[in-house]
Design a protein around this motif. Structure first.
Motif, PDB file in Angstrom:
ATOM      1  N   THR A 163       0.760  -1.113  -0.064  1.00 15.31           N
ATOM      2  CA  THR A 163       0.125   0.056   0.080  1.00 15.31           C
ATOM      3  C   THR A 163       0.882   1.156   0.046  1.00 15.31           C
ATOM      4  OG1 THR A 163       0.007   0.204   2.487  1.00 15.31           O
ATOM      5  CG2 THR A 163      -1.615  -1.196   1.237  1.00 15.31           C
ATOM      6  N   LEU A 164       0.214   2.383  -0.274  1.00 17.43           N
ATOM      7  CA  LEU A 164       0.934   3.699  -0.257  1.00 17.43           C
ATOM      8  C   LEU A 164       1.399   3.872   1.314  1.00 17.43           C
ATOM      9  CD1 LEU A 164      -1.317   6.054  -2.596  1.00 17.43           C
ATOM     10  CD2 LEU A 164       0.786   5.078  -2.800  1.00 17.43           C
ATOM     11  N   GLU A 165       0.612   3.505   2.245  1.00 18.54           N
ATOM     12  CA  GLU A 165       1.061   3.495   3.696  1.00 18.54           C
ATOM     13  C   GLU A 165       2.350   2.788   3.908  1.00 18.54           C
ATOM     14  OE1 GLU A 165      -0.448   2.112   7.946  1.00 18.54           O
ATOM     15  OE2 GLU A 165      -2.065   3.352   6.617  1.00 18.54           O
ATOM     16  N   ASP A 166       2.461   1.796   3.414  1.00 17.97           N
ATOM     17  CA  ASP A 166       3.715   0.762   3.395  1.00 17.97           C
ATOM     18  C   ASP A 166       4.899   1.625   2.759  1.00 17.97           C
ATOM     19  OD1 ASP A 166       2.273  -1.427   4.453  1.00 17.97           O
ATOM     20  OD2 ASP A 166       2.026  -2.340   2.258  1.00 17.97           O
ATOM     21  N   LEU A 167       4.555   2.345   1.584  1.00 21.91           N
ATOM     22  CA  LEU A 167       5.778   3.180   1.007  1.00 21.91           C
ATOM     23  C   LEU A 167       5.989   4.172   1.809  1.00 21.91           C
ATOM     24  CD1 LEU A 167       4.395   3.172  -2.892  1.00 21.91           C
ATOM     25  CD2 LEU A 167       6.018   1.665  -1.554  1.00 21.91           C
ATOM     26  N   MET A 168       5.203   4.686   2.607  1.00 24.62           N
ATOM     27  CA  MET A 168       5.633   5.897   3.751  1.00 24.62           C
ATOM     28  C   MET A 168       6.296   5.486   4.771  1.00 24.62           C
ATOM     29  SD  MET A 168       2.119   8.335   3.497  1.00 24.62           S
ATOM     30  CE  MET A 168       2.845   9.895   4.336  1.00 24.62           C
ATOM     31  N   THR A 169       5.876   4.198   5.426  1.00 28.11           N
ATOM     32  CA  THR A 169       6.665   3.285   6.344  1.00 28.11           C
ATOM     33  C   THR A 169       7.773   3.246   6.110  1.00 28.11           C
ATOM     34  OG1 THR A 169       4.209   2.770   7.006  1.00 28.11           O
ATOM     35  CG2 THR A 169       6.247   1.694   8.136  1.00 28.11           C
ATOM     36  N   ARG A 192       9.747   4.897   3.926  1.00 29.26           N
ATOM     37  CA  ARG A 192      10.553   6.132   3.941  1.00 29.26           C
ATOM     38  C   ARG A 192      10.682   6.072   2.474  1.00 29.26           C
ATOM     39  NH1 ARG A 192      13.617   4.171   7.738  1.00 29.26           N
ATOM     40  NH2 ARG A 192      15.577   4.811   6.853  1.00 29.26           N
ATOM     41  N   LEU A 193       9.683   5.633   1.504  1.00 28.85           N
ATOM     42  CA  LEU A 193       9.932   5.598   0.132  1.00 28.85           C
ATOM     43  C   LEU A 193       9.285   6.724  -0.714  1.00 28.85           C
ATOM     44  CD1 LEU A 193       9.721   2.018  -0.417  1.00 28.85           C
ATOM     45  CD2 LEU A 193      11.933   3.578  -0.958  1.00 28.85           C
ATOM     46  N   ILE A 194       8.232   7.295  -0.060  1.00 30.54           N
ATOM     47  CA  ILE A 194       7.549   8.711  -0.185  1.00 30.54           C
ATOM     48  C   ILE A 194       7.121   9.479   1.067  1.00 30.54           C
ATOM     49  CG2 ILE A 194       6.368   7.846  -2.131  1.00 30.54           C
ATOM     50  CD1 ILE A 194       3.920   7.329  -0.605  1.00 30.54           C
ATOM     51  N   GLY A 195       7.408  10.697   0.859  1.00 25.55           N
ATOM     52  CA  GLY A 195       6.860  11.579   1.915  1.00 25.55           C
ATOM     53  C   GLY A 195       8.038  11.960   3.126  1.00 25.55           C
ATOM     54  N   HIS A 196       9.298  11.391   2.545  1.00 33.40           N
ATOM     55  CA  HIS A 196      10.480  11.756   3.438  1.00 33.40           C
ATOM     56  C   HIS A 196      11.738  12.267   2.925  1.00 33.40           C
ATOM     57  CE1 HIS A 196      13.895  10.144   5.532  1.00 33.40           C
ATOM     58  NE2 HIS A 196      13.280   9.978   6.838  1.00 33.40           N
ATOM     59  N   HIS A 235       4.567   2.428  -7.017  1.00 28.78           N
ATOM     60  CA  HIS A 235       3.487   1.892  -6.354  1.00 28.78           C
ATOM     61  C   HIS A 235       3.015   1.129  -7.707  1.00 28.78           C
ATOM     62  CE1 HIS A 235      -0.535   1.384  -4.879  1.00 28.78           C
ATOM     63  NE2 HIS A 235       0.061   0.702  -4.172  1.00 28.78           N
ATOM     64  N   LYS A 236       2.970   1.880  -8.907  1.00 29.99           N
ATOM     65  CA  LYS A 236       2.348   1.297 -10.412  1.00 29.99           C
ATOM     66  C   LYS A 236       3.261   0.048 -10.626  1.00 29.99           C
ATOM     67  CE  LYS A 236       1.381   2.289 -14.834  1.00 29.99           C
ATOM     68  NZ  LYS A 236       1.423   3.167 -16.066  1.00 29.99           N
ATOM     69  N   ARG A 237       4.870   0.232 -10.599  1.00 33.57           N
ATOM     70  CA  ARG A 237       5.700  -0.710 -10.793  1.00 33.57           C
ATOM     71  C   ARG A 237       5.813  -2.010  -9.866  1.00 33.57           C
ATOM     72  NH1 ARG A 237      10.769   2.189 -13.640  1.00 33.57           N
ATOM     73  NH2 ARG A 237       9.334   2.783 -15.137  1.00 33.57           N
ATOM     74  N   LEU A 238       5.567  -1.800  -8.659  1.00 33.98           N
ATOM     75  CA  LEU A 238       5.481  -2.895  -7.924  1.00 33.98           C
ATOM     76  C   LEU A 238       4.419  -3.777  -8.110  1.00 33.98           C
ATOM     77  CD1 LEU A 238       6.339  -0.933  -4.338  1.00 33.98           C
ATOM     78  CD2 LEU A 238       7.745  -2.385  -5.570  1.00 33.98           C
ATOM     79  N   LYS A 239       3.144  -3.144  -8.531  1.00 28.94           N
ATOM     80  CA  LYS A 239       2.182  -4.131  -9.103  1.00 28.94           C
ATOM     81  C   LYS A 239       2.409  -4.720 -10.369  1.00 28.94           C
ATOM     82  CE  LYS A 239      -1.228  -0.971  -8.772  1.00 28.94           C
ATOM     83  NZ  LYS A 239      -2.640  -0.417  -8.879  1.00 28.94           N
ATOM     84  N   MET A 240       3.017  -3.912 -11.343  1.00 26.44           N
ATOM     85  CA  MET A 240       2.982  -4.257 -12.472  1.00 26.44           C
ATOM     86  C   MET A 240       3.942  -5.524 -12.551  1.00 26.44           C
ATOM     87  SD  MET A 240       4.090  -2.208 -16.128  1.00 26.44           S
ATOM     88  CE  MET A 240       5.814  -1.602 -15.344  1.00 26.44           C
ATOM     89  N   PHE A 241       5.055  -5.567 -11.863  1.00 26.02           N
ATOM     90  CA  PHE A 241       6.063  -6.559 -11.786  1.00 26.02           C
ATOM     91  C   PHE A 241       5.625  -7.597 -10.875  1.00 26.02           C
ATOM     92  CE2 PHE A 241       8.515  -3.059 -13.960  1.00 26.02           C
ATOM     93  CZ  PHE A 241       8.598  -3.767 -15.316  1.00 26.02           C
ATOM     94  N   GLN A 242       4.567  -7.468 -10.037  1.00 20.30           N
ATOM     95  CA  GLN A 242       3.876  -8.580  -9.109  1.00 20.30           C
ATOM     96  C   GLN A 242       5.164  -8.770  -8.001  1.00 20.30           C
ATOM     97  OE1 GLN A 242       0.967 -10.657  -9.802  1.00 20.30           O
ATOM     98  NE2 GLN A 242       0.778  -8.560 -10.016  1.00 20.30           N
TER      99      GLN A 242
END
Length: 188
Positions: free
Chosen positions: A124-130, A132-136, A161-168
């Motif tokens: 999730t986007l929250e995982d990306l924030m936790t 420190r991949l976004i908003g840091h 986020h899109k690429r993580l989904k796209m490449f499973q």
């Protein structure tokens, strides 16, 4: 190393580097303003033999990749980190400056987006924030490193986020890569 698919590159210097490293055919986009004719050639190549997009790890390269991806479904992707594409004199960046072995390794790790099965969206986007991949303040550097670890290329926050989904990329793969990032930061 013989490559079945046709490799899409930006220019003739990239073609020279690819042909120096492997046996492959290429299509050159000649910059980020891809013509309609070039897009048709890429679609035809994809229909006949498959296509691997292998562009420079910079804004124009990402733009070319996005244009092709939007137009041609099911293409494959090869990525090289920026550090492996810098010219020896430090002036310039591109696939044409990469070592033959680095090109071969990137082509061994080609990603194919899987459109046949449902996209898993566990990260999730929250995982990306936790992570420190976004908003840091260090997000860009961390995303660049993560893209290198997972071999999905450098991205901005939305693209990641899109690429993580796209490449499973699974939660486990993501977690292991983030742990490696954290470990590298601790050792600095």
């Amino acid at each position: 190393m013989q490559i079945k698919e046709i490799i899409v590159v930006e220019g003739k210097d990239d073609t020279t580097a690819i042909k120096r490293a492997v046996h492959a055919d290429t299509i050159e986009t000649n910059g980020s303003a891809i013509s309609e004719e070039t897009l048709r050639r890429i679609q035809h190549a994809h229909d006949k033999r498959g296509v691997i997009v292998f562009t420079d790890p910079d804004y124009p390269g990402r733009r070319i990749r996005a244009i092709i991806e939007q137009r041609v479904q099911g293409i494959k992707h090869a990525f090289l980190p920026k550090a492996k594409t810098i010219a020896k004199n430090g002036k310039g960046l591109g696939i044409e400056h990469a070592a033959d072995e680095d090109i071969r390794e990137a082509l061994r790790q080609v990603y194919t987006p899987n459109e046949a099965k449902p996209i898993v969206d566990d990260i999730t986007l929250e995982d990306l924030m936790t992570a420190r991949l976004i908003g840091h303040p260090q997000s860009k550097a961390r995303r660049d490193q993560l893209g290198e670890i997972l071999n999905i290329g450098a991205t901005n926050g939305k693209q990641l986020h899109k690429r993580l989904k796209m490449f499973q990329i699974t939660e486990q793969q993501f977690g292991e890569a983030v742990a490696l990032l954290d470990q590298e930061e601790e050792n600095v």
